[in-house]
Design a protein around this motif. Sequence first.
Motif, PDB file in Angstrom:
ATOM      1  N   SER A 153      55.320 -48.003  -4.388  1.00 58.09           N
ATOM      2  CA  SER A 153      54.319 -48.749  -5.160  1.00 58.09           C
ATOM      3  C   SER A 153      54.751 -48.908  -6.613  1.00 58.09           C
ATOM      4  CB  SER A 153      52.962 -48.045  -5.090  1.00 58.09           C
ATOM      5  OG  SER A 153      53.067 -46.721  -5.603  1.00 58.09           O
ATOM      6  N   GLY A 154      55.698 -48.088  -7.055  1.00 51.43           N
ATOM      7  CA  GLY A 154      56.194 -48.189  -8.424  1.00 51.43           C
ATOM      8  C   GLY A 154      57.465 -49.011  -8.485  1.00 51.43           C
ATOM      9  N   THR A 155      57.988 -49.196  -9.688  1.00 53.05           N
ATOM     10  CA  THR A 155      59.189 -50.014  -9.864  1.00 53.05           C
ATOM     11  C   THR A 155      60.393 -49.195 -10.312  1.00 53.05           C
ATOM     12  OG1 THR A 155      58.504 -50.506 -12.136  1.00 53.05           O
ATOM     13  CG2 THR A 155      57.875 -52.086 -10.409  1.00 53.05           C
ATOM     14  N   LEU A 180      55.509 -41.796   0.087  1.00 51.09           N
ATOM     15  CA  LEU A 180      54.099 -41.431   0.168  1.00 51.09           C
ATOM     16  C   LEU A 180      53.782 -40.598  -1.065  1.00 51.09           C
ATOM     17  CD1 LEU A 180      51.471 -41.354   1.954  1.00 51.09           C
ATOM     18  CD2 LEU A 180      52.287 -39.142   2.785  1.00 51.09           C
ATOM     19  N   ARG A 181      53.097 -41.208  -2.013  1.00 52.53           N
ATOM     20  CA  ARG A 181      52.756 -40.504  -3.249  1.00 52.53           C
ATOM     21  C   ARG A 181      51.588 -39.544  -3.016  1.00 52.53           C
ATOM     22  NH1 ARG A 181      54.497 -42.857  -8.215  1.00 52.53           N
ATOM     23  NH2 ARG A 181      56.033 -44.518  -7.847  1.00 52.53           N
ATOM     24  N   GLY A 191      48.419 -44.147   6.630  1.00 51.61           N
ATOM     25  CA  GLY A 191      48.014 -45.437   7.189  1.00 51.61           C
ATOM     26  C   GLY A 191      48.079 -46.578   6.194  1.00 51.61           C
ATOM     27  N   THR A 192      47.952 -46.278   4.900  1.00 51.16           N
ATOM     28  CA  THR A 192      48.003 -47.330   3.882  1.00 51.16           C
ATOM     29  C   THR A 192      49.419 -47.562   3.368  1.00 51.16           C
ATOM     30  OG1 THR A 192      47.577 -45.765   2.075  1.00 51.16           O
ATOM     31  CG2 THR A 192      45.665 -46.774   3.126  1.00 51.16           C
ATOM     32  N   VAL A 193      50.323 -46.616   3.672  1.00 49.98           N
ATOM     33  CA  VAL A 193      51.695 -46.706   3.171  1.00 49.98           C
ATOM     34  C   VAL A 193      52.642 -47.281   4.224  1.00 49.98           C
ATOM     35  CG1 VAL A 193      53.683 -45.367   2.360  1.00 49.98           C
ATOM     36  CG2 VAL A 193      51.390 -44.837   1.525  1.00 49.98           C
ATOM     37  N   LEU A 194      52.530 -46.785   5.464  1.00 49.62           N
ATOM     38  CA  LEU A 194      53.411 -47.256   6.524  1.00 49.62           C
ATOM     39  C   LEU A 194      52.799 -48.473   7.193  1.00 49.62           C
ATOM     40  CD1 LEU A 194      54.636 -43.956   8.255  1.00 49.62           C
ATOM     41  CD2 LEU A 194      55.751 -45.312   6.481  1.00 49.62           C
ATOM     42  N   ALA A 200      53.305 -42.345  13.698  1.00 50.50           N
ATOM     43  CA  ALA A 200      53.248 -43.720  13.190  1.00 50.50           C
ATOM     44  C   ALA A 200      54.560 -44.477  13.417  1.00 50.50           C
ATOM     45  CB  ALA A 200      52.905 -43.719  11.705  1.00 50.50           C
ATOM     46  N   GLY A 201      55.535 -43.804  14.019  1.00 53.40           N
ATOM     47  CA  GLY A 201      56.789 -44.477  14.332  1.00 53.40           C
ATOM     48  C   GLY A 201      57.958 -44.129  13.441  1.00 53.40           C
TER      49      GLY A 201
END
Length: 202
Positions: free
Chosen positions: A8-10, A46-47, A53-56, A85-86
Amino acid sequence: MQHWICDSGTRPVATWLEAMPAAQLLARAEVHGIPASQPGILWFRLRAGEMIGTVLPRLGLAERQHLVLLCDEPDEGVVMQALSAGAAGCCNTHAAPEVLKQVALVVGNGGLWIGQSLLQRLVGSTARLLGQRAGDARNDDWAALLSERETQVAQQVAGGASNKEIASQLSISERTVKAHLTSIFEKLGLRDRLQLSLKINS
């Protein structure tokens, strides 16, 4: 092998760049633009405080693409969720470059990467379960659905071998191993290597 790091960061973590200097840093929304024909590993961060579920995302990964979770606060529960989740592996976001390279090698060869403590717990639980069932007839119904060679490949997977190791052990190509695995999953109604291992070892 190409590496894509999704965060989510740069600003990438320095150890990522040391381990994978040619990696492409992507925003999570850009993941769906990765060409299916290009083999590689997708690393998702994953922070702290985020939910898996919101990251992958729900990705239709190509045969030679793998997913690894980089976790700021790893624990056994997160690892199990990631595998469900795979993901093919889960490690600490701030792991040393040597560890990240090892993760990439294992996952890139079709293996799973999980923490040592979880691995020991899973092996211990399986061993206890098998010990409890030692007096019972072993359920090998799955083998009746497979060819002799597919059975050999399945047993190697259940023992934790990578595609490369299986190919060497059975004197066949990695492409043939993958073809056998595709057939095995289809015949047994399984999704991945972990489900196959659990089926054979239970």
